[in-house]
Design an enzyme around this catalytic site. Structure first.
Site, PDB file in Angstrom:
ATOM      1  N   LYS A   1      16.071  22.565  -7.074  1.00 15.06           N
ATOM      2  CA  LYS A   1      17.503  22.408  -7.548  1.00 15.06           C
ATOM      3  C   LYS A   1      18.272  23.872  -7.020  1.00 15.06           C
ATOM      4  CE  LYS A   1      17.740  19.317 -11.316  1.00 15.06           C
ATOM      5  NZ  LYS A   1      18.312  18.209 -10.818  1.00 15.06           N
TER       6      LYS A   1
ATOM      7  N   PHE B   1      12.127  14.257 -18.254  1.00 19.02           N
ATOM      8  CA  PHE B   1      12.592  13.974 -17.113  1.00 19.02           C
ATOM      9  C   PHE B   1      12.040  14.512 -15.824  1.00 19.02           C
ATOM     10  CE2 PHE B   1      15.047  13.502 -13.177  1.00 19.02           C
ATOM     11  CZ  PHE B   1      15.301  12.093 -12.959  1.00 19.02           C
TER      12      PHE B   1
ATOM     13  N   ASP C   1       7.694  22.422 -15.565  1.00 16.97           N
ATOM     14  CA  ASP C   1       8.767  22.137 -14.825  1.00 16.97           C
ATOM     15  C   ASP C   1      10.081  22.860 -15.138  1.00 16.97           C
ATOM     16  OD1 ASP C   1      10.897  20.669 -13.655  1.00 16.97           O
ATOM     17  OD2 ASP C   1      10.125  18.761 -14.053  1.00 16.97           O
TER      18      ASP C   1
END
Ligand SMILES: Cc1ncc(COP(=O)(O)O)c(C=O)c1O
Length: 475
Positions: free
Chosen positions: A278, A164, A249
């Site tokens: 985030k 993802f 990532d």
């Protein structure tokens, strides 16, 4: 007299600018407003599973509903609240920006706070030289794809099955989930997916030397899939040998989540590009960053007329930079990276003990405070029949039989680790206490024990969800 858009009949009434007061005035209407003006399907989901409890306050790892009931949040806004909600240091930093009348977003100047945040981030990844700030995780992924193509002159991007990386077009093109991708195709060409943890497949994909970057999560968020001990090192080496950039990532795993500042530190690898977002926001101001090697950056911004060839209007804004600077400060001053390692170890041990006791628990895995509990096919006859019925109706629905009672009866907010997944995921704030760990362990133990009782309330819930043809919740 001419009326303006805001004076017209039906226009929203003039309103207080005290957002706390405005929230209190209107919070009871939130589901109606969303059904009418925003995503109606999300409201249907919340009402179907009984999550429409009207949260009214957030503090640290807790949420409070209108009745004042306290919930332990193991979802942490998909990982943005690593420091907990409304951390006083982040609030103070943001207030100080507003109070200081800084020359924000001049555009024909460079940002001082961005310089400071970049300097501090690069100390934490000293093998990298340059930073590009973005407004979200997906935007960091987009930048990485563009930078990799510019730096190598190659079109291809390799990513992993079950990956993802976000939902904008480039990020979605390297995300592996039919539900997210369906109806939005065609996506970016030249994107290749290979199995995670398969160095042979990576070597084959890189062989023709047309791949700009291999983009990988060190621990996959969907499923909490851990790399084999030699996988990331082997992947870095293969990329180096084939002239492909190794892009990691860390949007979910970075900033202490796994018990190290960056998850790659567990496996001693040094990527060519690192993506974070985030938690860097302190939970308040969207922000992301691409940390990269100089030779990559120099291929993108190689002369004055290309000085603005990649960027975004709001990138590097002072509130986002202040949130990032304050987040790094809190991670250090509160020792949250080590705390995540210790707390995570305690939880992993407790869940491993449950896996011994309960046949429905198939695996427990994770690092630090990124933990997955995988449920699976039972052995005993009485459970098998119920499991099969549920799985036939909707793959992965079983996890909702764990997360819904955790929420309703134990006031724990948690999530299923992906579409049709059998893994329940814990992603709490890094600040959770020993008492919070007891809360987690006792609650999961009680709900998992209940799920082994047939007939019982958990399987009755399953029947009622099947009747409402509920599908597992994404993310
Ligand atoms: C590993 C990873 N990459 C990228 C993203 C996309 O980030 P954002 O939602 O900020 O666009 C996410 C979000 O969940 C993520 O977990």
């Amino acid at each position: 007299m001419r009326t303006t858009a805001v004076d017209r009949p039906g226009a929203p009434p003039r309103t207080t600018m005290d957002m706390g007061a405005l929230f209190s005035q209107r919070e009871a209407d939130r589901y109606t407003m969303h059904s009418r003006h925003l995503n109606e399907q999300m409201v249907r989901v919340l009402k179907t599973i009984g999550y429409d409890v009207n949260f009214c306050r957030g503090q640290g790892p807790y949420l409070y509903d209108r009745q004042g009931a306290r919930y332990l949040d193991l979802l942490s806004g998909f990982g943005v609240f690593a420091l907990g909600r409304n951390h006083p240091t982040i609030q103070a930093a943001l207030r100080s920006v507003l109070d200081s009348e800084l020359p924000n977003l001049v555009q024909m100047d460079v940002s001082t706070l961005a310089g400071i945040l970049a300097e501090r981030l690069l100390v934490l990844a000293p093998y990298l030289d340059k930073v590009c700030f973005t407004n979200s995780g997906a935007e960091a992924v987009e930048a990485a794809i563009k930078f990799a193509r510019a730096a190598t002159g190659r079109p291809g991007i390799v990513s992993c099955e079950h990956a993802f990386h976000g939902l904008s077009y480039g990020a979605l093109s390297i995300t592996d989930d039919a539900i997210f991708r369906g109806r939005f195709e065609p996506l970016l060409p030249d994107c290749v997916r290979i199995p995670f943890n398969d160095l042979g497949a990576l070597e084959k994909a890189l062989h023709e030397r047309n791949i700009a970057a291999f983009v990988v999560e060190p621990i996959q968020g969907k499923g909490v899939n851990l790399p084999a001990a030699d996988y990331l090192k082997g992947a870095a080496e293969l990329c180096r040998r084939h002239g492909t950039l190794f892009v990691v990532d860390e949007i979910q795993t970075g900033l202490g989540r796994t018990g190290r500042f960056l998850a790659v530190e567990h496996w001693n690898v040094e990527p060519d590009m690192l993506l974070i977002a985030k938690a860097l926001s302190g939970g308040h101001v969207p922000v992301g960053a691409v940390l990269t090697r100089k030779h990559v950056f120099d291929k993108v911004f190689d002369r004055m007329e290309r000085a603005v060839v990649h960027g975004s209007t709001f990138g590097k804004n002072d509130l986002a930079m202040a949130a990032g600077i304050a987040t790094l400060e809190v991670l250090t001053s509160e020792g949250l990276v080590d705390k995540a390692a210790r707390t995570g170890e305690r939880l992993l041990q407790a869940f491993a003990a449950m896996a011994e006791r309960y046949e429905l628990v198939h695996d427990v895995r994770g690092k630090g405070l990124m933990i997955g509990i995988e449920f699976g096919h039972p052995q005993s006859f009485k459970l098998k029949a119920s499991w099969n019925l549920l799985e036939t109706a909707s793959k992965g629905l079983f996890c909702q039989l764990i997360t819904i009672p955790l929420f309703k009866e134990h006031k724990i907010l948690t999530q299923v680790a992906g579409h049709a997944s059998h893994t329940v995921k814990l992603l709490p704030s890094l600040t959770i206490s020993d008492a919070d760990c007891d809360w987690i362990i006792n609650s999961f133990d009680a709900v998992i024990a209940d799920s082994h009782r047939v007939p019982g309330p958990i399987w009755s819930l399953g029947k009622s969800l099947m009747a409402q043809s509920m599908r597992p919740l994404p993310k």
